[in-house]
Write a protein that holds these residues in place. Structure first.
Motif, PDB file in Angstrom:
ATOM      1  N   ARG A  50       0.784  -1.231   0.000  1.00  0.00           N
ATOM      2  CA  ARG A  50       0.000   0.000   0.000  1.00  0.00           C
ATOM      3  C   ARG A  50       0.816   1.281   0.000  1.00  0.00           C
ATOM      4  O   ARG A  50       0.282   2.352  -0.301  1.00  0.00           O
ATOM      5  CB  ARG A  50      -0.921   0.005   1.233  1.00  0.00           C
ATOM      6  CG  ARG A  50      -1.997  -1.057   1.184  1.00  0.00           C
ATOM      7  CD  ARG A  50      -2.614  -1.298   2.546  1.00  0.00           C
ATOM      8  NE  ARG A  50      -3.764  -2.186   2.472  1.00  0.00           N
ATOM      9  CZ  ARG A  50      -3.685  -3.514   2.427  1.00  0.00           C
ATOM     10  NH1 ARG A  50      -2.485  -4.095   2.460  1.00  0.00           N
ATOM     11  NH2 ARG A  50      -4.768  -4.265   2.347  1.00  0.00           N
ATOM     12  N   GLY A  51       2.080   1.185   0.372  1.00  0.00           N
ATOM     13  CA  GLY A  51       2.868   2.402   0.529  1.00  0.00           C
ATOM     14  C   GLY A  51       4.292   2.233   0.051  1.00  0.00           C
ATOM     15  O   GLY A  51       4.562   1.510  -0.911  1.00  0.00           O
ATOM     16  N   GLN A  52       5.202   2.914   0.741  1.00  0.00           N
ATOM     17  CA  GLN A  52       6.605   2.840   0.359  1.00  0.00           C
ATOM     18  C   GLN A  52       7.479   2.869   1.608  1.00  0.00           C
ATOM     19  O   GLN A  52       7.051   3.300   2.675  1.00  0.00           O
ATOM     20  CB  GLN A  52       6.982   3.996  -0.575  1.00  0.00           C
ATOM     21  CG  GLN A  52       6.921   5.369   0.084  1.00  0.00           C
ATOM     22  CD  GLN A  52       7.214   6.491  -0.884  1.00  0.00           C
ATOM     23  OE1 GLN A  52       6.291   7.089  -1.440  1.00  0.00           O
ATOM     24  NE2 GLN A  52       8.489   6.801  -1.072  1.00  0.00           N
ATOM     25  N   PHE A  53       8.720   2.405   1.442  1.00  0.00           N
ATOM     26  CA  PHE A  53       9.686   2.364   2.533  1.00  0.00           C
ATOM     27  C   PHE A  53      10.882   3.246   2.198  1.00  0.00           C
ATOM     28  O   PHE A  53      11.237   3.425   1.025  1.00  0.00           O
ATOM     29  CB  PHE A  53      10.188   0.935   2.766  1.00  0.00           C
ATOM     30  CG  PHE A  53       9.187   0.024   3.416  1.00  0.00           C
ATOM     31  CD1 PHE A  53       9.183  -0.158   4.791  1.00  0.00           C
ATOM     32  CD2 PHE A  53       8.257  -0.671   2.656  1.00  0.00           C
ATOM     33  CE1 PHE A  53       8.277  -1.005   5.392  1.00  0.00           C
ATOM     34  CE2 PHE A  53       7.341  -1.520   3.246  1.00  0.00           C
ATOM     35  CZ  PHE A  53       7.354  -1.682   4.623  1.00  0.00           C
ATOM     36  N   TYR A  80      14.799   2.068   9.150  1.00  0.00           N
ATOM     37  CA  TYR A  80      13.790   2.104   8.090  1.00  0.00           C
ATOM     38  C   TYR A  80      12.529   2.806   8.578  1.00  0.00           C
ATOM     39  O   TYR A  80      12.269   2.916   9.780  1.00  0.00           O
ATOM     40  CB  TYR A  80      13.450   0.692   7.592  1.00  0.00           C
ATOM     41  CG  TYR A  80      12.301   0.027   8.310  1.00  0.00           C
ATOM     42  CD1 TYR A  80      10.975   0.258   7.933  1.00  0.00           C
ATOM     43  CD2 TYR A  80      12.519  -0.830   9.389  1.00  0.00           C
ATOM     44  CE1 TYR A  80       9.917  -0.338   8.598  1.00  0.00           C
ATOM     45  CE2 TYR A  80      11.465  -1.429  10.055  1.00  0.00           C
ATOM     46  CZ  TYR A  80      10.165  -1.177   9.647  1.00  0.00           C
ATOM     47  OH  TYR A  80       9.106  -1.764  10.315  1.00  0.00           O
ATOM     48  N   ALA A  81      11.742   3.278   7.622  1.00  0.00           N
ATOM     49  CA  ALA A  81      10.431   3.855   7.908  1.00  0.00           C
ATOM     50  C   ALA A  81       9.511   3.551   6.738  1.00  0.00           C
ATOM     51  O   ALA A  81       9.961   3.294   5.616  1.00  0.00           O
ATOM     52  CB  ALA A  81      10.513   5.363   8.133  1.00  0.00           C
ATOM     53  N   ALA A  82       8.208   3.581   7.018  1.00  0.00           N
ATOM     54  CA  ALA A  82       7.197   3.347   5.980  1.00  0.00           C
ATOM     55  C   ALA A  82       6.201   4.493   5.979  1.00  0.00           C
ATOM     56  O   ALA A  82       6.014   5.185   6.996  1.00  0.00           O
ATOM     57  CB  ALA A  82       6.482   2.025   6.227  1.00  0.00           C
ATOM     58  N   ILE A  83       5.558   4.693   4.840  1.00  0.00           N
ATOM     59  CA  ILE A  83       4.471   5.662   4.728  1.00  0.00           C
ATOM     60  C   ILE A  83       3.383   5.039   3.871  1.00  0.00           C
ATOM     61  O   ILE A  83       3.676   4.308   2.910  1.00  0.00           O
ATOM     62  CB  ILE A  83       4.957   6.999   4.131  1.00  0.00           C
ATOM     63  CG1 ILE A  83       3.848   8.057   4.197  1.00  0.00           C
ATOM     64  CG2 ILE A  83       5.474   6.829   2.704  1.00  0.00           C
ATOM     65  CD1 ILE A  83       4.331   9.469   3.863  1.00  0.00           C
ATOM     66  N   ARG A  84       2.126   5.309   4.225  1.00  0.00           N
ATOM     67  CA  ARG A  84       1.013   4.770   3.442  1.00  0.00           C
ATOM     68  C   ARG A  84      -0.199   5.689   3.589  1.00  0.00           C
ATOM     69  O   ARG A  84      -0.299   6.460   4.552  1.00  0.00           O
ATOM     70  CB  ARG A  84       0.636   3.367   3.932  1.00  0.00           C
ATOM     71  CG  ARG A  84      -0.079   3.346   5.276  1.00  0.00           C
ATOM     72  CD  ARG A  84      -0.368   1.937   5.744  1.00  0.00           C
ATOM     73  NE  ARG A  84      -1.262   1.889   6.902  1.00  0.00           N
ATOM     74  CZ  ARG A  84      -0.911   2.097   8.149  1.00  0.00           C
ATOM     75  NH1 ARG A  84       0.358   2.404   8.442  1.00  0.00           N
ATOM     76  NH2 ARG A  84      -1.793   2.002   9.126  1.00  0.00           N
ATOM     77  N   GLY A  95       5.028   5.475   9.558  1.00  0.00           N
ATOM     78  CA  GLY A  95       5.258   4.493  10.598  1.00  0.00           C
ATOM     79  C   GLY A  95       5.067   3.088  10.037  1.00  0.00           C
ATOM     80  O   GLY A  95       4.304   2.898   9.088  1.00  0.00           O
ATOM     81  N   PRO A  96       5.778   2.112  10.581  1.00  0.00           N
ATOM     82  CA  PRO A  96       6.725   2.243  11.682  1.00  0.00           C
ATOM     83  C   PRO A  96       7.960   3.055  11.288  1.00  0.00           C
ATOM     84  O   PRO A  96       8.308   3.153  10.107  1.00  0.00           O
ATOM     85  CB  PRO A  96       7.125   0.797  11.987  1.00  0.00           C
ATOM     86  CG  PRO A  96       6.132  -0.065  11.282  1.00  0.00           C
ATOM     87  CD  PRO A  96       5.677   0.718  10.108  1.00  0.00           C
ATOM     88  N   VAL A  97       8.618   3.598  12.308  1.00  0.00           N
ATOM     89  CA  VAL A  97       9.946   4.175  12.161  1.00  0.00           C
ATOM     90  C   VAL A  97      10.846   3.423  13.138  1.00  0.00           C
ATOM     91  O   VAL A  97      10.647   3.484  14.347  1.00  0.00           O
ATOM     92  CB  VAL A  97       9.967   5.686  12.476  1.00  0.00           C
ATOM     93  CG1 VAL A  97      11.399   6.218  12.384  1.00  0.00           C
ATOM     94  CG2 VAL A  97       9.049   6.447  11.522  1.00  0.00           C
ATOM     95  N   ILE A  98      11.807   2.688  12.590  1.00  0.00           N
ATOM     96  CA  ILE A  98      12.724   1.876  13.389  1.00  0.00           C
ATOM     97  C   ILE A  98      14.142   2.388  13.134  1.00  0.00           C
ATOM     98  O   ILE A  98      14.589   2.410  11.985  1.00  0.00           O
ATOM     99  CB  ILE A  98      12.649   0.384  13.003  1.00  0.00           C
ATOM    100  CG1 ILE A  98      11.200  -0.124  13.039  1.00  0.00           C
ATOM    101  CG2 ILE A  98      13.567  -0.436  13.884  1.00  0.00           C
ATOM    102  CD1 ILE A  98      10.579  -0.176  14.400  1.00  0.00           C
ATOM    103  N   ALA A  99      14.816   2.822  14.202  1.00  0.00           N
ATOM    104  CA  ALA A  99      16.140   3.412  14.028  1.00  0.00           C
ATOM    105  C   ALA A  99      16.975   3.210  15.283  1.00  0.00           C
ATOM    106  O   ALA A  99      16.445   2.926  16.356  1.00  0.00           O
ATOM    107  CB  ALA A  99      16.011   4.907  13.704  1.00  0.00           C
TER     108      ALA A  99
END
Length: 279
Positions: free
Chosen positions: A173-176, A188-192, A201-205
């Motif tokens: 559904r989105g992108q990373f 990494y992070a995602a947006i949708r 989100g999630p945002v993992i760092a």
């Protein structure tokens, strides 16, 4: 309407329209597509009143055998105080089997959850608004499909559970975006699309600065767009989010059963949730 007039049924696609109406009653922003994604990742039940009207919902999203999120808990305002919330929770506990449980509670829901053995563990802050114009950080890049296996491994280390199905749903559904150093993905992070706009989100760092860089990268091409980020109050990015136009508008209390208070935060760290429902 009395309790004995309410029937509990398995939550299916035919109930999404009624669920959307119920969530709008609570001023939740969920679109039919947002309910559909949650349902694809979950099992759950609905409470049906006269003429099949949806009067309550609850979903259980399992992350392998590691844990499960209880979410989308809504009781029609006309049915509150009659025990329907407990009936829905009892159904959810059965669906979760013996998995450790997590949820994000509203203030109204906390007393019931505490009676059922859930213990507060933190506070989630919902930040949203029209994002300011930002420059894309050089150290961040768009992820490729071949990166998903590495992203899944990093997510499991940070979250402490197998969220492979969630990562696949986000990719669909989105992108990373990722931060890669010496050929290894370190954040990494995602947006949708979600609700009124999009959710990051999630945002993992491994650091606050990497978390900010990921958000900035995804927001840089969306100046003026409506974005949302759900973050734990302890992550240290809340003030920065406010500064880029994503103001604090609410949130909830994270709760665990059994208690997870003594757990040590993993590195990398969860700086933002997929959203409050999915963790």
């Amino acid at each position: 309407m009395q309790q004995d007039q309410i029937e509990i049924h398995a939550f299916g696609p035919d109930h999404i329209e009624g669920a959307v109406a119920l969530s709008r009653q609570e001023n939740w922003p969920h679109r039919p597509q947002d309910w559909q994604m949650a349902l694809e990742l979950s099992s759950g039940v609905v409470a049906l009143g006269g003429h099949g009207q949806v009067t309550g919902t609850i979903l259980v999203t399992p992350y392998g055998a590691d844990c499960a999120m209880i979410n989308m808990v809504i009781v029609d305002r006309t049915m509150r105080g009659k025990g329907l919330g407990r009936r829905l929770m009892n159904e959810a506990l059965g669906l979760a089997e013996d998995r450790p449980l997590r949820l994000v509670a509203t203030r109204d829901g906390m007393p019931l959850y505490e009676k059922l053995g859930f213990v507060p563990s933190g506070t989630i802050q919902q930040h949203q608004g029209q994002v300011a114009a930002l420059s894309a950080p050089d150290e961040v890049e768009a992820a490729a499909t071949v990166d998903l296996s590495e992203i899944k491994a990093m997510d499991r280390e940070a979250y402490g559970a197998d969220r492979e199905a969630l990562i696949d749903a986000l990719a669909e559904r989105g992108q990373f975006a990722v931060i890669r150093r010496n050929g290894v993905i370190e954040a990494y992070a995602a947006i949708r699309p979600f609700g009124r706009g999009e959710v990051i989100g999630p945002v993992i760092a491994g650091s606050v600065e990497d978390a900010k860089a990921l958000v900035a990268f995804l927001a840089a091409s969306r100046a003026g767009a409506f974005l949302r980020v759900d973050t734990d109050s302890r992550t240290g990015i809340a003030n920065w989010l406010t500064g880029i136009g994503l103001v604090h508008v609410g949130g909830g209390v994270t709760m665990d059963r059994p208690s997870n208070r003594g757990a040590v935060q993993a590195r990398p760290k969860v700086y933002a949730l997929a959203n409050q429902a999915l963790g």
